[in-house]
Each structure stands twice: as C-alpha cells, then as structure tokens.
Design a protein around this motif. Structure first.
Motif, PDB file in Angstrom:
ATOM      1  N   PRO A  27     -25.763 -25.555 -10.335  1.00 41.93           N
ATOM      2  CA  PRO A  27     -26.444 -26.547 -10.509  1.00 41.93           C
ATOM      3  C   PRO A  27     -27.514 -26.697 -11.552  1.00 41.93           C
ATOM      4  O   PRO A  27     -27.836 -27.648 -11.861  1.00 41.93           O
ATOM      5  N   TYR A  31     -26.228 -29.998 -12.435  1.00 47.38           N
ATOM      6  CA  TYR A  31     -27.093 -31.015 -11.603  1.00 47.38           C
ATOM      7  C   TYR A  31     -28.666 -31.216 -11.897  1.00 47.38           C
ATOM      8  O   TYR A  31     -29.254 -32.221 -11.849  1.00 47.38           O
ATOM      9  N   GLU A 175     -28.857 -38.632  -5.607  1.00 48.36           N
ATOM     10  CA  GLU A 175     -29.108 -37.315  -6.307  1.00 48.36           C
ATOM     11  C   GLU A 175     -30.185 -36.466  -5.888  1.00 48.36           C
ATOM     12  O   GLU A 175     -29.832 -35.127  -5.915  1.00 48.36           O
ATOM     13  N   SER A 263     -17.763 -34.942  -8.213  1.00 47.45           N
ATOM     14  CA  SER A 263     -17.923 -33.652  -7.641  1.00 47.45           C
ATOM     15  C   SER A 263     -16.525 -33.406  -7.158  1.00 47.45           C
ATOM     16  O   SER A 263     -16.320 -32.148  -7.121  1.00 47.45           O
TER      17      SER A 263
END
Length: 451
Positions: A27, A31, A175, A263
């Motif tokens: 992440p 992300y 998100e 993803s």
C-alpha cells in the motif's frame, strides 16, 4: 562440513512476519500515494515530496537500527527483542496512516509516515538479519530467503484480496474503504505472526564479538568491492520496483483502460511471482546466485516492452503479459538477500565481527532510497507532462505515462545485469570464506582453553 537442513515447518514459522511486512509495503508503494493525493486532496507534488522525504529518513534509521541490532543483544538473542518492540510502534502508526480522519494536513501525513518507517525498519532489518544467521551454507541461505520471500509475496495477494473484493462490490468512498481494510489487515496480523515466530524459532548461539575501533570498523566497508556492487545494483532494482508500483494503477486505468480490474491484475502478477520462486531457486543452485540474477534481469529488461502491445480493454492479454513479468517479483529479492549474507562473510573475516544487521540495513536502505527517488521523480514527471490523476488527460499525457512505465524497468534491469556480471563471490569463494572463519574460530577456542 554440511549443515543440517532446516525443516519446512520451522522456516514457515520463521517467515510468518514477512506477510504483514509485505502487506505494509504494497500500500505504501501503490495505494497510499494515490489515496492522499486524491481523496485526501494533498496533491501529487506534495504527496510525492512527503513520501520521498519519509524514505530518506531511512538514511538515518536503517544504519542505526542495523548497528543497534548487532551491538545490543538480550537474553533472547540479537534479533528477537527488537522484533517485539517493533510491533506496537508499527501497529499504532499504521492505524493513523491507513485510517485517517479527513481532512488531513501535510504535517499529519509527514509525522505518521516517519513513525511508521521507524517501526517498519526495526521489524524488517531484525527479521532479515536473523534470516541470514539461520545458516552459513551457500545454498541453504538461498532456501531460507526463498521461504521468507514466498511468505512476503503471499502477503501481497492476501492484502490485495481486500481491495479486489471491495472494488467488485462498488462500495461508496471506495479508495478510503480499501485503504482502511488493508490497515486493519496489518494491525491484526502483525502481532499474531510475530508470536508464532518467537514461539517456534530460536536464534543460534552468537560468537563473542571483539571490540574494534571506529576506523577499523569503517574501512573494511569501503574496501569491500562485493558490497559496493550489490548496493548499487539493489538501488537500481528498488528504483525500478517503486516506479512500477507507483504507476501501476494509473497505467491500468488510463492506458490499458481496465480500472475495475486493477487489484485483480496485481493479484495475478504476485501469484505468478510466487510460482516462479522454485524455478529461481533451482537456477541459483545450478548456475550460482549472481549469474541467476543477471539472467532474470536481462529477461525483465527484454520482456518489459511487450507492455506497449497490450490492447486497451483487453483483460486477457494484460493478464498473460503480467504472468510472464511475475519472474520480477521474487527473484531479485531472494538473490540479493542471500548474496548479502555471503558478502557479510568477507567483513566477518576481516573484522572478526558478525555485522549482519548493519549489512542488511545497507540493503534495505539502498532499496528504500531507490524507491523514494523513484516515487518523487515519476510523480514530478507526471506533473510536468500534464498528467491528471483524476482523469481528462490528453493523448500526450497518456503516452508519456506509458513510456515512463516501460522505460524505467528496461534501463534499471540492464544496469543490474551489467553491475552483477562479474560479481566476485560464488559457491567456491563462499565455501573458502566459511572454512577460514571456522579455522579461526577453532584457533580462538583453543587459545581460550589454554589461557
């Protein structure tokens, strides 16, 4: 004399913490920059700068942690108490980074990212150094790192399943929800895997470490040619990996036009990487670690331009290309970490000290600095070419994104192959090093007994 082969169960228990380590790393690279640049409204340039500065914080914390881990053992050994201490620090920082309350300020992200990196560094370096000390055998070291890397790769699809499921559900504030889910995954799994690690795996007895002056401790690092080569190569690999990670969602969304499968495609990529680990391990047994690293780097450099051929909207071609690129996932990491254990043998022979923590701090440092520079540079580049992360981009901006996404791994992998082509440590050289170390240890024991 050949060492006893470590059991698969023991290596599995040992490797467990690599799952949350990976679940935290993905992440941060993929992300979180987009989350804070987009929904948290901090902007590309601000987020790129903060993430780069946070990585540069490791210039201080990584070597410091390596030295502390080597110099200050406890009754548990040299590594385990540091791993325990890392758990509350990492978990607390993960909560504030992954589960923020909007609105957030740049100072908020800056502070908690720095705390997060302290805990992550403490955990990662201690675990990596311990892995290097589980065996002195050339090939068994690769097997230990293969187990650890397999669990680390496994951590990626496990944590990726959460955003993949959330994306298919079409949740509101998607998100924010997927980042929060990944945060809870780390917070829950970290103490559990560390408990199992400590419960079932012990450290090998460490030999007495002679005192050396600062000069005598520092000069061998400068003279160690193998160390210089591996840290430069690892920097290039870290730059390439971070560039790919930070641009992956943008590439999938705007170039391949497969946003809803982002993803899932990443999940496939990492599962493919997990499948390549046994092959890479066998190749390293057959041809040696650095030759295998050269081969995988050349493959990655030559195959990466195939990414240009993925037709927009075609999930099947994208999936097939990512399967073959999966060789990039675990091969470099396994080989670098196993090679670094051999490099540390040179230093132990010259100084009499086993400074595994310091050596692995250099390895993590070069990878992190490479990653920090990559995120900063690619985000600045995207801003310069006029790329808008929220959409509405010109053909020029989309083409620029695609070129950067492919060019960086091509250049970096060719560089790694050139650097490691004539690496000075292979099986014979490492065995000779271990024989000299064992002979010296026997002599020291005999002198102690006579004294």
């Amino acid at each position: 004399m050949a060492e006893a082969r470590l059991s698969a169960w023991k290596l599995s228990a040992f490797s467990g913490p690599a799952i949350p380590i990976a679940a935290l790393g993905l992440p941060i690279g993929v992300y979180l920059p987009h989350f804070y640049a987009g929904p948290m409204e901090l902007g590309l340039a601000t987020v790129g700068t903060i993430f780069m500065l946070a990585r540069f914080w490791d210039v201080i914390t990584d070597p410091a942690m390596g030295v502390l881990s080597d110099k200050f053992p406890s009754r548990w050994g040299r590594r385990r108490h540091w791993i325990v201490l890392s758990v509350p620090i990492t978990a607390l920082a993960a909560y504030y980074v992954f589960i923020p309350t909007a609105p957030v300020t740049p100072a908020y992200l800056f502070f908690w990212m720095f705390v997060l990196y302290v805990g992550w560094t403490m955990l990662t370096i201690s675990h990596m150094a311990w892995a290097a000390e589980l065996s002195d055998d050339y090939n068994e070291r690769s097997r230990v790192q293969a187990f650890r890397e397999a669990f680390q790769i496994l951590g990626v699809p496990l944590v990726l399943m959460l955003p993949a499921i959330i994306e298919t559900m079409g949740a509101e504030n998607m998100e924010s929800v997927r980042v929060e889910a990944m945060g809870w995954f780390i917070i829950v799994l970290l103490p559990l895997t560390v408990f199992l690690n400590l419960r079932f795996v012990g450290e090998r007895p460490s030999r007495p470490q002679p005192h050396v002056s600062l000069r005598d401790a520092f000069l061998p690092l400068l003279k160690n040619k193998a160390l210089r080569l591996i840290v430069v190569a690892d920097f290039a690999s870290g730059f390439s990996a971070a560039s790919l990670a930070s641009l992956f969602i943008y590439e999938v969304t705007h170039v391949w036009q497969l946003k809803s499968f982002a993803s899932l495609l990443m999940l496939l990529y990492f599962f493919a990487g997990l499948g390549f680990i046994p092959l890479v391990l066998k190749l390293s047994y057959r041809f040696g670690k650095h030759h295998t690293l050269v081969g995988t780097s050349l493959f990655n450099a030559c195959f990466a331009p195939v990414l240009f051929l993925i037709p927009p909207g075609n999930i099947y071609v994208a999936a097939a290309v990512l399967v073959f690129l999966g060789v990039n996932v675990g091969s470099a990491t396994i080989l670098y970490r196993s090679i670094m254990a051999d490099v540390a043998d040179i230093d132990e022979l010259e100084t009499g000290q086993r400074r595994t923590g310091l050596f692995y701090s250099m390895l993590t440092l070069t990878q992190k600095v490479g990653g920090a520079v990559a995120v900063g540079i690619v985000f600045w580049t995207l801003a310069l070419i006029g790329f808008n992360p929220r959409g509405d981009n010109s053909a020029h901006a989309i083409n620029g994104l695609s070129i950067v996404f492919v060019a960086v791994p091509v250049i970096c992998n060719f560089l790694v192959a050139a650097i490691m082509w004539k690496f000075p440590i292979g099986l014979k050289e490492q065995q000779a090093l271990r024989e000299k170390l064992e002979e010296r240890y026997v002599e020291e024991l005999e002198m102690t007994e006579r004294g």
